[in-house]
Design an enzyme around this catalytic site. Structure first.
Site, PDB file in Angstrom:
ATOM      1  N   ASN A  19      16.256  -5.194   1.995  1.00  0.00           N
ATOM      2  CA  ASN A  19      16.208  -5.814   3.317  1.00  0.00           C
ATOM      3  C   ASN A  19      14.817  -6.277   3.716  1.00  0.00           C
ATOM      4  O   ASN A  19      14.674  -7.108   4.604  1.00  0.00           O
ATOM      5  CB  ASN A  19      16.768  -4.860   4.371  1.00  0.00           C
ATOM      6  N   THR A  38      40.735   4.920  16.503  1.00  0.00           N
ATOM      7  CA  THR A  38      41.468   3.679  16.739  1.00  0.00           C
ATOM      8  C   THR A  38      40.651   2.514  16.219  1.00  0.00           C
ATOM      9  O   THR A  38      39.448   2.431  16.467  1.00  0.00           O
ATOM     10  CB  THR A  38      41.743   3.521  18.249  1.00  0.00           C
ATOM     11  N   CYS A  59      13.603  -0.758  12.018  1.00  0.00           N
ATOM     12  CA  CYS A  59      13.703   0.688  12.271  1.00  0.00           C
ATOM     13  C   CYS A  59      12.332   1.352  12.278  1.00  0.00           C
ATOM     14  O   CYS A  59      12.151   2.390  12.888  1.00  0.00           O
ATOM     15  CB  CYS A  59      14.543   1.356  11.198  1.00  0.00           C
TER      16      CYS A  59
END
Ligand SMILES: *Cc1c(COP(=O)(O)O)cnc(C)c1O
Length: 394
Positions: free
Chosen positions: A152, A238, A326
């Site tokens: 990345n 869900t 990050c």
């Protein structure tokens, strides 16, 4: 400042309008729970099935090998923690690399605290793992190799086919974090002997908070998230129906445009790399020159601070990154740049720019001019540069 040139597509991408439009009905109109039995809910169920099929096809997997998750980080956690748990009878050793995303590295640290042994492979100056070192690291207790498809920060693409062959020949599972590579380069999980693959929606112009883990049929992997019977009893909760629909749409568009996007982005990328290296002295390109993601550029400018460069680019409407999102906020240089052998002071002067399908040559021309101006300005103020000039003028 109205101008905005967004060159941080490795951090996240703009959700495409077509993707947003495909998602909208699943918030407010077709909001049924795919697990419910009535006709109304079957629309949601059908939409999830279609997205799963589209995604499976994109990596030559079967639909029942795709498990939706809350994003790339969850997929990485799942692959590592649950392989470790399921195969601990066989062994406690995992091989990865020093340049993985923190979703892998921090999960490995967690596993180390829980009795697993991790080998972190070095990379060469271009960021590639060494296949001989990989083979030498294999022990009878090795249960998993986890090596990212493409990095990345510096964009280097790993020799995935060779790694897959080595894993297979030794009866070891192979996971790859393909968050940056998925739908940007061709991936065939069968041809490449990949057993598990992580990907994420928001890196490919889809929505945030949705990803998937590909798990090859036959693997023992159990759940990371426990609860209901969703995702064939392997990932409870869900289904994020709008997210899944948007991810499916993003993959459909990304795969349909893959070849042309690669060509355009590679041409633009190489144009800018050539100009920056030719026009800004004491500059290096990080990552493999050719074997890299079509949209990735990563430069180090000697004698300056990447953070200052970023702030001044921001004032000109240009969004970039000095390492991974990050780690910004911390003063440590990127672990990736250190692993390719850059000294701290050069790693600190780094800039990552990542293109999207709609980046133009005009955007890059403007960016090149601004980078040139700002680097020159920062160097004028830099004591390091002054020292350097003194030494070299004697
Ligand atoms: C962004 C990224 C992740 C994390 O994905 P999320 O969907 O943001 O959790 C993991 N690995 C790599 C290589 C990434 O670039």
């Amino acid at each position: 400042m109205d101008k905005k040139i967004y060159l941080d597509n490795a951090a996240t991408t703009q959700t495409r309008l077509e993707v947003v439009e495909a998602m909208l009905p699943y918030f407010n109109e077709k909001y049924g729970n795919p697990s419910s039995v009535y006709e109304f809910a079957s629309q949601s169920k059908k939409a999830v099935t279609e997205a799963r099929d589209t995604i499976a096809k994109a990596i030559n997997a079967s639909s029942n090998e795709i498990y939706f998750t809350g994003g790339g980080s969850e997929s990485d956690n799942w692959a590592l923690k649950c392989t470790a748990e399921a195969y601990k009878e066989k062994g406690n050793h995992i091989i990865t690399s020093k340049i993985e995303h923190h979703a892998i590295l921090h999960t490995c640290e967690y596993l180390e605290k829980n009795g697993f042994e991790i080998t972190y492979l070095d990379v060469d100056e271009n960021g590639s793992v060494n296949l001989e070192q990989l083979k030498a690291a294999i022990r009878p207790t090795t249960i998993l190799i986890s090596i990212m498809f493409a990095n990345n920060e510096i964009g280097t693409i790993q020799p995935i086919k060779e790694i897959g062959e080595i894993a297979k020949a030794n009866g070891i599972l192979f996971h790859t974090d393909a968050v940056q590579a998925f739908a940007q380069v061709e991936i065939d999980v069968n041809e490449l002997n990949i057993d598990m693959l992580s990907a994420s929606g928001h890196k490919i112009n889809g929505p945030k908070g949705i990803g998937f883990l590909y798990i090859r049929t036959g693997l023992k992997l159990r759940s990371l998230i426990h609860g209901g019977a969703q995702e064939r009893r392997r990932r409870a909760g869900t289904e994020n129906v709008p997210g899944i629909v948007g991810f499916g749409k993003a993959v459909e568009i990304a795969m349909a445009t893959l070849k042309e996007r690669q060509e355009t982005e590679i041409a633009l990328r190489d144009y800018m790399i050539d100009r920056v290296l030719a026009e800004i002295p004491y500059t290096r390109l990080n990552g493999d020159r050719r074997n890299r993601l079509p949209n990735n550029m990563n430069f180090s400018f000697q004698f300056i601070e990447g953070e200052s460069l970023l702030i001044m680019l921001d004032m000109q409407g240009i969004c970039g990154s000095s390492g991974s999102a990050c780690t910004s906020g911390s003063l440590d240089p990127s672990h990736v740049l250190l692993a390719i052998g850059l000294p701290h002071e050069i790693a600190h002067g780094s800039l990552r720019l990542t293109l999207s399908h709609d980046t133009t040559k005009e955007d890059l021309d403007y960016t090149i001019e601004k980078v040139k101006e700002i680097v020159a300005k920062l160097r004028e103020m830099s004591p390091l540069y002054e020292d350097f000039l003194k030494k070299h003028s004697r």
